[in-house]
Structure formats: C-alpha cells, structure tokens
Write an enzyme that holds these catalytic residues in place. Structure first.
Site, PDB file in Angstrom:
ATOM      1  N   GLY A 188       0.813  -1.210   0.000  1.00 45.13           N
ATOM      2  CA  GLY A 188       0.000   0.000   0.000  1.00 45.13           C
ATOM      3  C   GLY A 188       0.851   1.268   0.000  1.00 45.13           C
TER       4      GLY A 188
ATOM      5  N   CYS B 170       2.071   1.992  13.286  1.00 46.43           N
ATOM      6  CA  CYS B 170       3.277   2.674  12.848  1.00 46.43           C
ATOM      7  C   CYS B 170       3.730   3.699  13.870  1.00 46.43           C
ATOM      8  CB  CYS B 170       3.045   3.378  11.515  1.00 46.43           C
ATOM      9  SG  CYS B 170       1.966   2.480  10.425  1.00 46.43           S
TER      10      CYS B 170
END
Ligand SMILES: *Cc1c(COP(=O)(O)O)cnc(C)c1O
Length: 396
Positions: free
Chosen positions: A74, A328
């Site tokens: 992605g 993240c």
C-alpha cells in the site's frame, strides 16, 4: 488450569494469510518458480498466473486488468500515485494537492515531502466525527489543483468517507482523484467506474494475503511516470522481477475479500456493536469516530486517565492483541495525528484503544474482551495521578 487464551483484535494492522491464499501460492515457490519474462514453459506458467491474478484484482474493484499494477504494498502504491501525478502535472503548472489531515502516513509524509519541493498542499479538516465533507473538497479545488487524495476508510477510527460524492466532484472539475482503499477493500463495495476513482491503492496483508504485495489501479488514459525504474515488467510501468507467489496470493485474497461482503459485514458489525456498547459502560469513556459510517470491525475508544501503552501491555498479558493509535506510531509517544484531527485533547488521545475485529472473530472473543477490559482500565486508573485529579473534578 492453564487456559491460554489468545484474541487477535488488530486486523487493521495486519491479518494472517488465509489457508486458501497460502495454498494458491505454494506451487509458485518450488515448482512453478520460473521468471515470468522467460520464454520457456515455466516462465509462461508464471506469466499466466500473474495474468489471472491481475484479472481477479481488477474484477474486485470494477476495473480492467490493464489498469492494475502490482507494487510492494500500500505504501508504494500511495507514493507512486501521488508523486506520479504531481510529476506529470507540475510541468503544466498544476502544483496543488488536496488531502485530509488524517490520511495514513504513506500519504501525509509524501505530501509533506512534496511541500519541500514547492508543491502547495491543502489538508482538509475532518470534523469531530472524522468525515471529510465533499463540499470542502469542492471549495478547495483551484485552477492549479493536480490531485485530490482522500482515503476510502480511516485505519484508526474506521470512518468511511463519501468517496462517490468526492469522485463526482473531482470528475466534474477535471481534477484527478486518488483514494487509499487499503482498509476499505473487502469491507465496502468498491466500483472505480461508478465512484469516479482515477487511482486507487490496495495492500495484500490487510486482506489475508502476505505482507509486501499491493497494487495501484491507474485508470486507462492516465499517464504517470514510473516510481521504480529498471526492467520492463508491469507493461514497462513498474520494474522488478515479479513476486509471483504474492501476486497469486493477492489475486485470490481480493477474490475472497469481495465475496459476500454484506453478509460478513453484518456478522462483524453485530459483534462490534456489542463491543462498543459493553466498553461504553466503563465511566468516562468515549467512542472515537462516527458510529454509523464506520468499518464493520473497527472499535476506537478513549479512556480518560489511562495511558494507552500500559493498557496494551496489560491486555497482552491477558492474551489480547490490540493497538493504540496506529501500529506505525506505537512505540513513539506522540499522540495519534488522527485522534488530534478529530479534536481530542492530547491527554485523552493518549488513552485510546483500537480493537479491529473481522468475521473470523467469535462471540467468545468478544465476551473475553468485555470480561477483561473493565478490570484492566480500573487497575490503571487506580495507579494514575491524572485519574485522581479527574475524579476530584480538578481536571476537566
Ligand atoms: C496498512 C496501510 C497502508 C500501508 O500498506 P503497506 O502494504 O503496509 O505498505 C496504507 N494505507 C492504509 C490506510 C493502511 O491501513
């Protein structure tokens, strides 16, 4: 009594490879290992497998096979779409991008890097419910706008954006429209033609294919420069010997993901609603993001007087895998940019929990989370000086 319970409630971070995907991939590691560019049978077999996978991926979003380009995931698809459009259009004087404040970092950080090169970026606000208003997109479009990039569904709070409306506005105004659909694929029906989407990013590992594979849809007729230069793979648009097993896996994963969406979503939504209702029984708790326009498996809540990282560690000890903010950013102490974008105070944002379930989650898993969570929150609050202030009413 050793009852090792494990509940995986972090499907927005990644998913396990499904059996059907793995079985489809296996022959391409040790039997059909040919290079898809080779002329002999093993090469042709690999090329054929890629062709079939491309057809499946295209079909899943209403595109044509020649509009699908495989990438490493992605993030690469997002980078390629945004940098590519800007590179193609900046020389025609179009140096403006419209995006939102709560995009994935694979979009936001690309935009920020382009700002350093003289590109102007408008970051639309998303309001307290986390939904971009189509009229805000329309109002932000200028003569020099090259691209609108708005995610299909947010990865942290699960809100689904009015993509068809935004697509319509962009098409009418002649501006290219990219959407990061990594979280939406398999949860909502995507039709790039009906929804006027020009570029779309997807990722394998969020839909039970392996990590390190994804795709970018580029509508026929749109030309953007390559991100990865080298050999002539992907019709000369993305170099590198094809990751045949993963491409095969992505094809099967997309085919499976778009099957019976409504049925699977209804099952997941029911469990999500039970989770939300149960968790909101805990005092001074709020649900983040719109409850209705929401991915079926997303729960995102904030507990006042609780520190998110400690909450995750305690849940982990009880066998529950969850997340606080995005995977993240966990590990850093910055509050989530998404929660700040919907107006949460940094302190409240710190005490947030994301549970992302899917149709493989069971009612027993939901029961277990609801059994464990209130006690864990209570324990953490009992040790928290901030919570003490909150209950004394010194802290609003
Ligand atoms: C996971 C994710 C990405 C990144 O995809 P990778 O394949 O991990 O690079 C991008 N956008 C969103 C919304 C995501 O959830």
């Amino acid at each position: 009594m050793s009852m090792e319970r494990f509940v995986y409630a972090d499907n927005a971070a990644t998913t396990p490879v499904s059996e059907i995907v793995l079985n489809a991939m296996l022959p391409y590691f040790r039997e059909e290992y040919g290079n898809a560019s080779s002329i002999y049978r093993k090469g042709r077999n690999a090329a054929k497998a890629i062709r079939l996978a491309r057809e499946k991926v295209a079909k899943g979003i209403g595109a044509r096979p020649e509009e699908i380009f495989f990438t490493s995931g992605g993030s690469e698809a997002d980078n390629w779409a945004i940098k590519g459009v800007v590179q193609a259009l900046a020389k025609k004087g179009k140096k403006h991008i419209i995006t939102s404040a709560f995009e994935h970092h694979a979009v936001l950080h690309v935009c920020e890097s382009l700002e350093k090169e003289g590109i102007d970026v408008t970051y639309l606000s998303v309001g307290p419910l986390g939904i971009v208003k189509p009229q805000d997109v329309a109002a932000a479009i200028r003569e020099d706008t090259a691209l609108v990039t708005i995610m299909y569904a947010n990865n942290e709070i699960g809100t689904i954006q009015p993509i068809a409306e935004i697509g319509k506005i962009c098409r009418e105004k002649g501006v290219l429209f990219h959407t990061d659909a990594v979280q939406a694929l398999g949860n909502v029906e995507i039709d790039v033609v009906a929804q006027n989407i020009d570029l779309l990013s997807m990722s394998g590992h969020k839909i039970h294919a392996p990590k390190g594979i994804g795709a970018l849809y580029i509508r026929k007729g749109i030309r953007i420069p390559n991100l990865i230069h080298g050999g002539g793979q992907e019709g000369g648009h993305r170099a590198g010997t094809e990751n045949v097993p993963s491409i095969v896996g992505l094809g099967v994963a997309v085919e499976e993901a778009v099957k019976d969406i409504e049925q699977r979503a209804a099952k997941t939504r029911k469990m999500r609603e039970r989770l939300i209702d149960g968790i909101l029984q805990i005092p001074r708790t709020r649900l983040n993001g719109d409850r209705e326009h929401r991915l079926p498996g997303n729960v995102n809540v904030s507990f006042e007087g609780v520190e998110g990282e400690s909450l995750l560690l305690k849940l982990d000890l009880k066998g529950i895998a969850a997340s606080s903010g995005s995977a993240c950013t966990s590990g850093s102490l910055d509050p989530s940019h998404v929660l700040l974008a919907i107006g949460l105070e940094p302190e409240v944002a710190h005490g947030s929990l994301r549970l992302t379930i899917n149709d493989l989650t069971t009612d027993e898993d939901v029961d277990y989370i609801l059994e464990v969570l209130p006690g864990v929150v209570e324990e953490l609050r009992a040790m928290s000086p901030l919570w003490e202030k909150i209950v004394k009413g010194e802290h609003q």
